[in-house]
Design an enzyme around this catalytic site. Structure first.
Site, PDB file in Angstrom:
ATOM      1  N   SER A 196       0.837  -1.211   0.000  1.00 52.61           N
ATOM      2  CA  SER A 196       0.000   0.000   0.000  1.00 52.61           C
ATOM      3  C   SER A 196       0.869   1.257   0.000  1.00 52.61           C
ATOM      4  CB  SER A 196      -0.916  -0.022   1.217  1.00 52.61           C
ATOM      5  OG  SER A 196      -0.133  -0.074   2.383  1.00 52.61           O
TER       6      SER A 196
ATOM      7  N   CYS B   4      -3.832  -4.867  -7.765  1.00 47.25           N
ATOM      8  CA  CYS B   4      -3.320  -3.492  -7.859  1.00 47.25           C
ATOM      9  C   CYS B   4      -3.650  -2.878  -9.201  1.00 47.25           C
ATOM     10  CB  CYS B   4      -1.816  -3.489  -7.654  1.00 47.25           C
ATOM     11  SG  CYS B   4      -0.993  -4.534  -8.845  1.00 47.25           S
TER      12      CYS B   4
HETATM   13  P1  NAD Z   1       0.452  -3.665   2.974  1.00 56.94           P
HETATM   14  O1  NAD Z   1       1.095  -2.385   2.609  1.00 56.94           O
HETATM   15  O2  NAD Z   1      -0.448  -3.705   4.142  1.00 56.94           O
HETATM   16  O3  NAD Z   1       1.566  -4.791   3.242  1.00 56.94           O
HETATM   17  C1  NAD Z   1       2.611  -5.031   2.332  1.00 56.94           C
HETATM   18  C2  NAD Z   1       3.804  -5.591   3.096  1.00 56.94           C
HETATM   19  O4  NAD Z   1       4.252  -4.627   4.061  1.00 56.94           O
HETATM   20  C3  NAD Z   1       3.489  -6.868   3.869  1.00 56.94           C
HETATM   21  O5  NAD Z   1       4.572  -7.757   3.731  1.00 56.94           O
HETATM   22  C4  NAD Z   1       3.335  -6.386   5.297  1.00 56.94           C
HETATM   23  O6  NAD Z   1       3.733  -7.347   6.252  1.00 56.94           O
HETATM   24  C5  NAD Z   1       4.254  -5.178   5.363  1.00 56.94           C
HETATM   25  N1  NAD Z   1       3.770  -4.149   6.290  1.00 56.94           N
HETATM   26  C6  NAD Z   1       2.487  -3.892   6.635  1.00 56.94           C
HETATM   27  N2  NAD Z   1       2.433  -2.863   7.502  1.00 56.94           N
HETATM   28  C7  NAD Z   1       3.700  -2.461   7.709  1.00 56.94           C
HETATM   29  C8  NAD Z   1       4.292  -1.423   8.516  1.00 56.94           C
HETATM   30  N3  NAD Z   1       3.549  -0.608   9.261  1.00 56.94           N
HETATM   31  N4  NAD Z   1       5.622  -1.288   8.489  1.00 56.94           N
HETATM   32  C9  NAD Z   1       6.387  -2.091   7.727  1.00 56.94           C
HETATM   33  N5  NAD Z   1       5.878  -3.089   6.952  1.00 56.94           N
HETATM   34  C10 NAD Z   1       4.556  -3.275   6.942  1.00 56.94           C
HETATM   35  O7  NAD Z   1      -0.307  -4.172   1.654  1.00 56.94           O
HETATM   36  P2  NAD Z   1      -1.278  -5.423   1.508  1.00 56.94           P
HETATM   37  O8  NAD Z   1      -2.566  -5.109   2.164  1.00 56.94           O
HETATM   38  O9  NAD Z   1      -0.583  -6.693   1.827  1.00 56.94           O
HETATM   39  O10 NAD Z   1      -1.478  -5.423  -0.085  1.00 56.94           O
HETATM   40  C11 NAD Z   1      -2.407  -4.637  -0.747  1.00 56.94           C
HETATM   41  C12 NAD Z   1      -1.803  -3.355  -1.254  1.00 56.94           C
HETATM   42  O11 NAD Z   1      -0.714  -3.639  -2.128  1.00 56.94           O
HETATM   43  C13 NAD Z   1      -2.761  -2.509  -2.079  1.00 56.94           C
HETATM   44  O12 NAD Z   1      -2.588  -1.162  -1.725  1.00 56.94           O
HETATM   45  C14 NAD Z   1      -2.312  -2.761  -3.511  1.00 56.94           C
HETATM   46  O13 NAD Z   1      -2.639  -1.733  -4.430  1.00 56.94           O
HETATM   47  C15 NAD Z   1      -0.850  -2.861  -3.321  1.00 56.94           C
HETATM   48  N6  NAD Z   1      -0.233  -3.547  -4.447  1.00 56.94           N
HETATM   49  C16 NAD Z   1       0.452  -2.772  -5.332  1.00 56.94           C
HETATM   50  C17 NAD Z   1       1.021  -3.362  -6.441  1.00 56.94           C
HETATM   51  C18 NAD Z   1       1.754  -2.537  -7.450  1.00 56.94           C
HETATM   52  O14 NAD Z   1       2.329  -3.113  -8.340  1.00 56.94           O
HETATM   53  N7  NAD Z   1       1.806  -1.230  -7.360  1.00 56.94           N
HETATM   54  C19 NAD Z   1       0.927  -4.755  -6.625  1.00 56.94           C
HETATM   55  C20 NAD Z   1       0.247  -5.501  -5.672  1.00 56.94           C
HETATM   56  C21 NAD Z   1      -0.330  -4.889  -4.590  1.00 56.94           C
END
Ligand code: NAD
Length: 504
Positions: free
Chosen positions: A232, A287
């Protein structure tokens, strides 16, 4: 309610073998179709991350010095094993993420294609050479691995998104630590076993599980040279800033709000079929999902009517069942959050055309389901437009002209993907030229680039310069060294002097 049952706690994968965690902290992995807890994942401590870095550092010298062709041969064996195991890998994804089995098979296939790309690494690592940049002076470049690299991945593509990273990094001669999403850990653990079976030396690929503590340990670790993040936007920005502070190379891909602009001349059947799959496939948890339709002029009424009809025909059920179009959302918490956006949209005054909140899937009452939802008359000031909802909720905004549509898309802070639906080549060309978004589809709703092109958005959808996989992925995982050479020879001009050398 599901009865509590004893479930397995997964190990990390460090130094080519499973390693039990001693952190004492863990999270639940659920089957979204049933709501049952199926596994636990340990949350790594900084010491466990350090153990993975040490294993990756120990493996680095030999792997970095292995001829690229030898590395490519390991990749080819890995490719064959992934192809043999495509279905079991897809089943693991469906069990933990909830997406349908055909969709999970497609995800694994797109990951496999990056491995296919990485098999060509000897060619990709070729440098440049110029003879006689000065008299009898030659210059050439070499691409060398960065060292120990790390990947931090989201829940929505348990196999494919990690494969955007580690096959390319490893083929380039780096070693790798993957911090997989704690919600969907199993597919990448299986991939690690297959990679070992393919002949990958121990320590070249490591998988750790964890939450913020593990991520922070990666970001601060002096032994890690490059970090790729996908997730995200708020976390992507945090990763980018923190890595920059620690002097690491970083690419951090963030969230999205992908618009499909529909012009009055678009073929409505074709367009709505494309939009339904793009909005509700994988329950909108992609995404590159289309989450906002921009209806231009008179197309709005017939377009909304047809989307409504088609979205209400989407078959929702458990992802492993035959004939299901859309599975559940990943967790109860995420389903409830998406549902709360539907409540909010109603409060904000958007017109709720299809309401998925009441959906019950018989026999799966504890699953994390939400039906297809459609809003019309959404305004840019509404939260349901501004936020990434990441669920099966499609919104329609109405604008009078293509100029207004382009201005609306360009004003949005996200810029991952977008699409235009039209029969007009001129309008499509103008859209391609003027739109400020990283990946553009022309009558293609989800324009995800193939592995030999690079994937990435602009603005709040990507922090960093380089996109993932393709040539940009190779650039990210290598450092360029420029070598200037002169060999003494009887008529070589004398070296040295006190002024800047000039050509000739
Ligand atoms: P997220 O940001 O919650 O988590 C992603 C990763 O970050 C996970 O491994 C998680 O453990 C870690 N994380 C979570 N909170 C954290 C924190 N406070 N500090 C450090 N690390 C942390 O995302 P999600 O819910 O797993 O996935 C969905 C999101 O990913 C959506 O926003 C989607 O659009 C995005 N996404 C983007 C793409 C792209 O190519 N731009 C591709 C796939 C998914």
């Amino acid at each position: 309610m599901n009865k509590p049952v004893e479930v397995q706690t997964l190990p990390h994968w460090i130094g080519g073998k499973p390693v039990a965690s001693t952190s004492g902290r863990s999270g639940e992995v659920t089957n979204p179709a049933t709501g049952a807890v199926t596994k636990r994942v340990p949350f790594a401590t900084a010491a466990e991350v350090d153990a993975a870095v040490k294993a990756a550092q120990a493996a680095l010298p030999a792997w970095r010095d292995a001829p690229p062709l030898r590395r490519a041969r390991v990749m080819q064996k890995f490719l064959a094993l992934l192809q043999e195991n495509q279905e079991p890998l897809a089943r693991l994804i469906t069990e933990e993420h909830g997406k349908t089995l055909p969709d999970a098979l497609g995800e694994v296939q797109r990951g496999i294609e990056v491995v296919e790309f990485a098999c060509g690494v000897p060619h990709l690592l070729k440098g440049e050479h110029s003879e006689n940049v000065g008299t009898r002076v030659d210059t050439h470049t070499v691409r060398q691995p960065v060292g120990v690299c790390a990947g931090i991945t989201p829940f929505n593509f348990p196999a494919m998104v990690p494969m955007w990273m580690y096959p390319v990094a490893i083929a380039c001669g780096n070693t790798f630590i993957l911090k997989i999403s704690e919600k969907v850990p199993s597919a990448s653990m299986r991939a690690a076993e297959l990679f070992k079976q393919a002949g990958l030396p121990d320590g070249v690929f490591n998988v750790v599980h964890g939450d913020k503590e593990a991520v922070d340990a990666i970001l601060a670790h002096p032994g890690i040279g490059a970090v790729t993040f996908v997730g995200s936007t708020p976390i992507a920005k945090y990763i980018y800033e923190t890595c920059a502070r620690h002097g690491k190379r970083v690419q951090a891909l963030g969230g999205a709000k992908n618009h499909a602009v529909v012009l009055p001349d678009a073929d409505l059947e074709f367009t709505t079929d494309a939009l339904i799959g793009a909005a509700y496939g994988s329950a909108g948890e992609r995404c590159m999902a289309i989450s906002a339709v921009v209806a231009v002029g008179a197309v709005a009424d017939p377009l909304v009517d047809l989307i409504k009809k088609k979205c209400q025909a989407v078959k929702v059920g458990p992802g492993h069942a035959e004939g299901v179009d859309m599975g559940p959302l990943v967790t109860r918490q995420h389903r409830d959050k998406v549902k709360s956006y539907v409540d909010l949209g109603v409060k904000e005054g958007a017109k709720l055309v299809a309401d998925g909140r009441g959906l019950v899937v018989k026999g799966h009452e504890d699953g994390f389901f939400l039906g297809t939802t459609l809003f019309d008359d959404v305004k840019p000031g509404m939260k349901i437009y501004q936020d990434e909802i990441f669920g099966p909720v499609l919104i329609v905004l109405r604008v009078p002209t293509i100029e207004d549509a382009i201005a609306l898309v360009n004003a949005n802070p996200y810029a991952n993907g977008t699409a235009i639906f039209t029969e007009s080549g001129g309008a499509a060309r103008r859209f391609e030229n003027e739109i400020q978004v990283g990946m553009v589809g022309i009558n293609v709703p989800i324009p995800v680039p193939v592995a030999y092109y690079s994937f990435g958005g602009w603005k709040a959808s990507l922090f960093g310069d380089l996109h993932v996989h393709g040539v940009e992925g190779v650039k990210f995982y290598t450092r360029t060294k420029v070598v200037t050479t002169r060999w003494p020879h009887q008529d070589t001009p004398a070296p040295g002097g006190f002024s800047m050398p000039t050509l000739g």
